[in-house]
Design a protein around this motif. Structure first.
Motif, mmCIF file in Angstrom:
data_model
loop_
_atom_site.group_PDB
_atom_site.id
_atom_site.type_symbol
_atom_site.label_atom_id
_atom_site.label_comp_id
_atom_site.label_asym_id
_atom_site.label_seq_id
_atom_site.Cartn_x
_atom_site.Cartn_y
_atom_site.Cartn_z
ATOM 1 N N TYR A 198 -8.376 -1.045 -2.185
ATOM 2 C CA TYR A 198 -7.627 -1.448 -3.229
ATOM 3 C C TYR A 198 -7.991 -2.567 -3.967
ATOM 4 C CZ TYR A 198 -4.179 1.251 -0.439
ATOM 5 O OH TYR A 198 -3.329 2.404 0.155
ATOM 6 N N GLU B 20 -0.986 4.849 3.894
ATOM 7 C CA GLU B 20 -1.845 3.866 3.249
ATOM 8 C C GLU B 20 -3.417 3.948 3.386
ATOM 9 O OE1 GLU B 20 0.512 0.791 4.824
ATOM 10 O OE2 GLU B 20 -0.867 0.470 6.692
ATOM 11 N N TYR B 21 -3.997 3.228 2.926
ATOM 12 C CA TYR B 21 -5.421 3.374 2.881
ATOM 13 C C TYR B 21 -6.064 4.678 3.211
ATOM 14 C CZ TYR B 21 -4.559 -1.425 4.076
ATOM 15 O OH TYR B 21 -4.134 -2.782 4.038
ATOM 16 N N ALA C 135 0.756 -1.253 0.066
ATOM 17 C CA ALA C 135 0.174 -0.070 0.042
ATOM 18 C C ALA C 135 0.797 1.324 0.193
ATOM 19 C CB ALA C 135 -0.961 -0.214 1.332
ATOM 20 N N SER C 136 1.671 1.327 0.921
ATOM 21 C CA SER C 136 2.559 2.432 0.973
ATOM 22 C C SER C 136 3.836 2.628 -0.089
ATOM 23 C CB SER C 136 3.316 2.617 2.365
ATOM 24 O OG SER C 136 4.166 1.475 2.713
ATOM 25 N N TYR D 247 -5.058 3.526 -4.437
ATOM 26 C CA TYR D 247 -6.104 3.576 -3.503
ATOM 27 C C TYR D 247 -7.422 4.184 -4.234
ATOM 28 C CZ TYR D 247 -8.934 4.785 0.553
ATOM 29 O OH TYR D 247 -9.920 4.847 1.572
#
Length: 315
Positions: free
Chosen positions: A203, A276-277, A128-129, A183
């Protein structure tokens, strides 16, 4: 008076061998069912107070998906004791060795009507990051991922969103975390061949597939039905997912995951924040927790007490 003998929960050699074959161990009891229900009724109210949490709630909730629930063991005495419970740590050290850190915890709620979580594997947690969050030493490069201990704080049943595993799938990574994902909080999710709707918190985990035409063999999936107070231990590289919550007459399903690595693993290398997210949190007040043994390395920042001064009980 003779000293009391410390109770141990170390798995048998056969249980460890089965773990290495399947990629998971359990479910096993950590709390009595009534005890867990009582504790969770109390703690969910206490956790509403974020005044001592290590992450700023406003930044963490910048997106539709909340990462403010990361690492509440760093301010909650109950969760601090939970990640160090011998029922958990004795099993973790049987796999990882005597010197172990807990580097992250997360809550996994699933409310009535929530979709299933898509199949996924995690090695460095860079998906994610874009930055690896854990890195194993080169001399142990055949290893990767983290040991996750997922505890059911409420019932995890077939109709409330229990975990699913594909046994033995931890030996081969089908995803390339370096590819990254975009995202999209309003992304339309997909259905499997049985019509189960799945997603991954904004995602599309399928974007990371090494082979875009590959699909998990869901015919091999097993469901981890768990009572409140039971836990399951598994490699994060094990193919795992969860079912949707389709029971309108049942409470939310709440799981709590502790993530463990040997002290030799580099945690958040060269990273000052987690992005993230749809949210971003600073790691300024973060620290990994030594739950067993000793840490002779110097590459990880650690904490020995919660932000409220409660000491972590090292095993």
């Amino acid at each position: 008076m003779a000293n009391a003998v410390q109770q141990t929960f170390t798995p048998t050699p056969d249980e460890v061998a089965t773990f290495h074959q399947r990629g998971y161990l359990g479910p096993f009891k950590v709390y009595e069912e009534d005890e867990m229900r009582r504790l969770w009724r109390r703690e969910r109210l206490r956790l509403m107070d974020r005044s001592s949490a290590v992450y700023d709630e406003g930044e963490a909730q910048a997106g539709n998906t909340n990462i403010a629930n990361y690492d509440r063991h760093l301010d909650s005495a109950f969760l601090a004791d939970h990640i160090c419970r011998p029922e958990i740590v004795d099993r973790v050290t049987a796999v990882l060795g005597p010197d172990v850190l807990c580097w992250r915890t997360e809550f996994f709620p699933k409310y009535q009507g929530d979709e299933g979580t898509d199949w996924h594997q995690a090695d460095t947690f860079a998906f994610a990051s874009g930055r690896p969050q854990i890195v194993w030493p080169q001399e142990q490069k055949e290893f990767g991922g983290t040991i996750t201990v997922w505890t059911a704080f409420t019932e995890a049943a077939e109709d409330t969103g229990c975990l699913q595993f594909i046994p033995g799938s931890h030996r081969t990574m089908h995803y390339d975390e370096s590819k990254g994902m975009h995202y999209q909080p309003d992304k339309i999710n997909h259905q499997n061949k049985d019509g189960v709707t799945r997603g991954f918190y904004g995602y599309d985990y399928r974007d990371l597939q090494k082979d875009p035409n590959w699909r998990p063999d869901e015919d091999q999936a097993v469901s981890m039905v768990m009572k409140p107070g039971e836990a399951i231990l598994f490699w994060s590289t094990l193919m795992h997912a969860s079912k949707p919550h389709v029971a309108p007459d049942k409470e939310m399903r709440m799981g709590f995951a502790g993530r463990y690595v040997p002290t030799c693993v580099d945690v958040y290398p060269g990273t000052e924040e987690v992005d993230e997210y749809g949210g971003r949190v600073s790691l300024e007040e973060y620290g990994a927790v030594l739950v067993a043994g000793n840490d002779t390395y110097t590459h990880n920042r650690k904490v020995t007490t919660t932000t409220k001064g409660h000491r972590f009980p090292v095993r």
